[in-house]
Write a protein that holds these residues in place. Structure first.
Motif, PDB file in Angstrom:
ATOM      1  N   PRO A 197      25.113  32.211 -44.090  1.00 22.88           N
ATOM      2  CA  PRO A 197      26.561  31.981 -44.037  1.00 22.88           C
ATOM      3  C   PRO A 197      26.972  31.495 -42.650  1.00 22.88           C
ATOM      4  N   ARG A 198      27.974  30.587 -42.625  1.00 24.89           N
ATOM      5  CA  ARG A 198      28.423  30.036 -41.346  1.00 24.89           C
ATOM      6  C   ARG A 198      29.467  30.948 -40.710  1.00 24.89           C
ATOM      7  N   TYR A 199      29.390  31.035 -39.415  1.00 28.60           N
ATOM      8  CA  TYR A 199      30.403  31.765 -38.661  1.00 28.60           C
ATOM      9  C   TYR A 199      31.689  30.939 -38.626  1.00 28.60           C
ATOM     10  N   ASN A 200      31.533  29.638 -38.402  1.00 33.32           N
ATOM     11  CA  ASN A 200      32.637  28.675 -38.501  1.00 33.32           C
ATOM     12  C   ASN A 200      32.002  27.302 -38.557  1.00 33.32           C
ATOM     13  N   CYS A 201      32.811  26.262 -38.688  1.00 34.51           N
ATOM     14  CA  CYS A 201      32.235  24.936 -38.522  1.00 34.51           C
ATOM     15  C   CYS A 201      33.286  23.954 -38.061  1.00 34.51           C
ATOM     16  N   LEU A 202      32.823  22.941 -37.351  1.00 37.07           N
ATOM     17  CA  LEU A 202      33.715  21.871 -36.922  1.00 37.07           C
ATOM     18  C   LEU A 202      33.696  20.809 -38.002  1.00 37.07           C
ATOM     19  N   SER A 203      34.883  20.554 -38.568  1.00 34.92           N
ATOM     20  CA  SER A 203      34.931  19.563 -39.628  1.00 34.92           C
ATOM     21  C   SER A 203      36.063  18.601 -39.344  1.00 34.92           C
ATOM     22  N   PHE A 240      40.012  11.688 -35.568  1.00 38.62           N
ATOM     23  CA  PHE A 240      39.706  13.078 -35.845  1.00 38.62           C
ATOM     24  C   PHE A 240      40.660  13.560 -36.919  1.00 38.62           C
ATOM     25  N   GLY A 241      40.439  13.090 -38.143  1.00 36.91           N
ATOM     26  CA  GLY A 241      41.337  13.389 -39.249  1.00 36.91           C
ATOM     27  C   GLY A 241      41.487  14.888 -39.448  1.00 36.91           C
ATOM     28  N   LEU A 242      42.705  15.317 -39.722  1.00 37.30           N
ATOM     29  CA  LEU A 242      42.984  16.746 -39.839  1.00 37.30           C
ATOM     30  C   LEU A 242      42.716  17.254 -41.242  1.00 37.30           C
ATOM     31  N   THR A 243      42.173  18.445 -41.323  1.00 38.08           N
ATOM     32  CA  THR A 243      41.971  19.082 -42.618  1.00 38.08           C
ATOM     33  C   THR A 243      42.783  20.359 -42.661  1.00 38.08           C
ATOM     34  N   ALA A 244      43.864  20.384 -41.872  1.00 40.45           N
ATOM     35  CA  ALA A 244      44.590  21.620 -41.633  1.00 40.45           C
ATOM     36  C   ALA A 244      45.111  22.234 -42.915  1.00 40.45           C
ATOM     37  N   SER A 245      45.175  23.552 -42.935  1.00 45.38           N
ATOM     38  CA  SER A 245      45.781  24.199 -44.087  1.00 45.38           C
ATOM     39  C   SER A 245      47.089  24.867 -43.666  1.00 45.38           C
ATOM     40  N   SER A 246      47.378  24.842 -42.375  1.00 44.47           N
ATOM     41  CA  SER A 246      48.659  25.397 -41.935  1.00 44.47           C
ATOM     42  C   SER A 246      49.713  24.312 -42.051  1.00 44.47           C
ATOM     43  N   SER A 247      50.958  24.703 -42.273  1.00 43.81           N
ATOM     44  CA  SER A 247      51.972  23.677 -42.508  1.00 43.81           C
ATOM     45  C   SER A 247      52.557  23.146 -41.205  1.00 43.81           C
ATOM     46  N   GLU A 248      52.436  23.875 -40.123  1.00 41.26           N
ATOM     47  CA  GLU A 248      52.936  23.396 -38.835  1.00 41.26           C
ATOM     48  C   GLU A 248      51.761  23.272 -37.873  1.00 41.26           C
ATOM     49  N   PRO A 249      51.683  22.164 -37.137  1.00 37.11           N
ATOM     50  CA  PRO A 249      50.688  22.124 -36.084  1.00 37.11           C
ATOM     51  C   PRO A 249      50.951  23.299 -35.134  1.00 37.11           C
ATOM     52  N   GLU A 250      49.894  23.905 -34.664  1.00 42.84           N
ATOM     53  CA  GLU A 250      50.076  25.091 -33.819  1.00 42.84           C
ATOM     54  C   GLU A 250      50.804  24.729 -32.527  1.00 42.84           C
ATOM     55  N   SER A 251      51.516  25.679 -32.004  1.00 42.92           N
ATOM     56  CA  SER A 251      52.393  25.377 -30.885  1.00 42.92           C
ATOM     57  C   SER A 251      51.654  25.008 -29.609  1.00 42.92           C
ATOM     58  N   SER A 252      50.511  25.616 -29.356  1.00 43.90           N
ATOM     59  CA  SER A 252      49.914  25.400 -28.040  1.00 43.90           C
ATOM     60  C   SER A 252      49.479  23.952 -27.861  1.00 43.90           C
ATOM     61  N   ALA A 253      49.118  23.285 -28.970  1.00 44.36           N
ATOM     62  CA  ALA A 253      48.736  21.884 -28.842  1.00 44.36           C
ATOM     63  C   ALA A 253      49.979  21.035 -28.644  1.00 44.36           C
ATOM     64  N   GLN A 311      41.852  24.146 -33.565  1.00 39.42           N
ATOM     65  CA  GLN A 311      42.511  25.410 -33.874  1.00 39.42           C
ATOM     66  C   GLN A 311      42.288  25.783 -35.333  1.00 39.42           C
ATOM     67  N   ASN A 312      42.389  24.772 -36.202  1.00 40.32           N
ATOM     68  CA  ASN A 312      42.150  25.023 -37.625  1.00 40.32           C
ATOM     69  C   ASN A 312      40.732  25.512 -37.874  1.00 40.32           C
ATOM     70  N   CYS A 313      39.812  25.027 -37.060  1.00 41.38           N
ATOM     71  CA  CYS A 313      38.402  25.388 -37.252  1.00 41.38           C
ATOM     72  C   CYS A 313      38.034  26.648 -36.472  1.00 41.38           C
ATOM     73  N   ASN A 314      38.992  27.178 -35.725  1.00 43.05           N
ATOM     74  CA  ASN A 314      38.737  28.391 -34.956  1.00 43.05           C
ATOM     75  C   ASN A 314      37.676  28.189 -33.867  1.00 43.05           C
ATOM     76  N   ILE A 315      37.822  27.082 -33.150  1.00 49.15           N
ATOM     77  CA  ILE A 315      36.871  26.752 -32.082  1.00 49.15           C
ATOM     78  C   ILE A 315      37.658  26.514 -30.789  1.00 49.15           C
ATOM     79  N   ASP A 316      37.195  27.102 -29.688  1.00 43.23           N
ATOM     80  CA  ASP A 316      37.886  26.936 -28.410  1.00 43.23           C
ATOM     81  C   ASP A 316      37.549  25.585 -27.784  1.00 43.23           C
ATOM     82  N   PRO A 317      38.543  24.957 -27.151  1.00 44.15           N
ATOM     83  CA  PRO A 317      38.283  23.652 -26.526  1.00 44.15           C
ATOM     84  C   PRO A 317      37.954  23.746 -25.043  1.00 44.15           C
ATOM     85  N   ILE A 318      37.152  22.804 -24.571  1.00 39.79           N
ATOM     86  CA  ILE A 318      37.006  22.544 -23.134  1.00 39.79           C
ATOM     87  C   ILE A 318      37.265  21.042 -23.003  1.00 39.79           C
TER      88      ILE A 318
END
Ligand code: GTP
Ligand code: MG
Ligand code: ZN
Length: 354
Positions: free
Chosen positions: A87-93, A256-269, A136-143
């Protein structure tokens, strides 16, 4: 730290194994996928593997091993046969480019995504924002890295660069001259996994090479005529750095096409636009013509620029499109299985079954 831990192994994966599996099979991590061949890194080296038949034909495309996935394989000497994908912990998609609504998995089990932009090709805030939302949707921290700072900088670029440093803690580096490479190195930890993403030619492979301190990844020489790298990376590949840390090099991705499932882009971005949206009078505000829309108000009073507003709305539309297409497909799938069920009930037999 043992070898598996250095490769990114953790309790999360450990608990998905049965004692029997631990005894009879070898644990490995996918480095590269080449059609039906998999290069797998394990405790004692590297093994060329293929999928067991039941996985080959039983798994959906996205369930098949991707770079970064953990697998179990049986070692037959020259070849290993993969019998399980953990099982995957997460993935970048990302949403595949083109019209088709489909999620493409870029890499699995990722701690950080290193977003690379460079001065030569140009800094692009919109693209950065899109990527940040998707991470953010993929639960991955950016650098965030700004490469090629050895090149001459225009005032305009200098401004954008300062903004990126302020707003996103971007690190300005030069893979060539080694400027600030120490700052980047300090962020790369043993046992953590880092996927490098960004347009072709920004210097992803060059940066990984300079982290590796031994030149073994092919990097491009930019052709003056086409501005395209000659040794452009063609497949995703996972490496373990000698100094610790797992890095994944990827071919350049423009979109970097979005596959987001949230209806609002997250605020921090979006520096607060998302937060503003929460205070709109209507909770289903479309931010286009409603009375009491905080976003429209901010555009009017100059708190948000027209550009930012456009970009925010574009992202919203894109995510809505993805969501509704996905819903459509699920609905169609449900209808189809109902029809099949009814056919079976009424005694219909598939003509191909004897
Ligand atoms: N001036 C300058 N050029 C650089 C720097 N880093 C990389 N380059 C050059 O930029 C070009 C592209 O570098 P790559 O490392 O191949 O870029 P990439 O991001 O891996 O590209 P793809 O594999 O096509 O996605 C090469 O000609 C590098 O030599 C830098 O810090 N400064
Ligand atoms: Mg490359
Ligand atoms: Zn609104």
């Amino acid at each position: 730290m043992n070898t598996l831990n250095k490769l990114g192994w953790s309790d999360f994966f450990e608990t998905s194994l049965t004692p029997d599996e631990k005894q009879s099979m070898t644990i490995g991590r996918i480095s590269t996928v080449n059609k039906t061949n998999y290069i797998v890194i394990h405790e004692n080296g590297i093994k060329a593997c293929e999928l067991a038949g039941n996985l080959m034909f039983g798994l959906d495309e996205n369930e098949k091993p991707k770079t970064g996935d953990w697998v179990l394989f049986v070692d037959y000497g020259d070849l290993g046969i993969i019998s399980k994908v953990l099982p995957r912990y997460n993935c970048l998609s990302r949403q595949k480019s083109g019209k088709e609504i489909a999620e493409q998995i870029i890499a699995a089990n990722i701690d950080y995504a290193v977003i690379v932009q460079c001065l030569e090709i140009g800094l692009n805030l919109r693209r950065l924002e899109r990527t940040l939302v998707q991470l953010q949707n993929c639960n991955i921290d950016p650098i965030v890295l700004i490469n090629k700072t050895d090149l001459l900088i225009s005032d305009e670029q200098q401004k954008t660069m300062s903004f990126m440093i302020d707003a996103y803690q971007a690190i300005p580096i030069s893979a060539y001259h080694g400027n600030n490479m120490k700052l980047l190195k300090d962020q790369i930890l043993t046992g953590k996994s880092y996927v490098f993403i960004g347009a072709s030619g920004v210097g992803k492979s060059s940066i990984i090479n300079s982290l590796q301190e031994g030149n073994d990844i092919k990097t491009g020489e930019i052709s003056q005529a086409t501005m395209k790298g000659a040794h452009t990376t063609t497949s995703r590949e996972l490496y373990i750095l000698k100094r610790g840390g797992v890095v994944i090099d990827t071919p350049g991705t423009r979109e970097f096409g979005l596959t987001a499932s949230s209806s609002e882009p997250e605020s921090s971005a979006f520096h607060g636009i998302g937060d503003l949206a929460k205070n709109c009078k209507f909770h289903n505000c479309t931010h286009t013509n409603e009375i009491g829309c905080k976003i429209l108000m901010a555009v009017k009073t100059g708190g948000i620029s027209e550009d930012e507003y456009e970009s925010f709305m574009r992202l919203n539309r894109e995510m809505e499109h993805y969501e509704s297409s996905l819903q459509d497909r699920k609905q169609k799938g449900k209808k189809l299985s109902k029809i099949i069920k009814n056919m079976k009930k009424s005694g219909y037999k598939n003509s191909s079954t004897p």
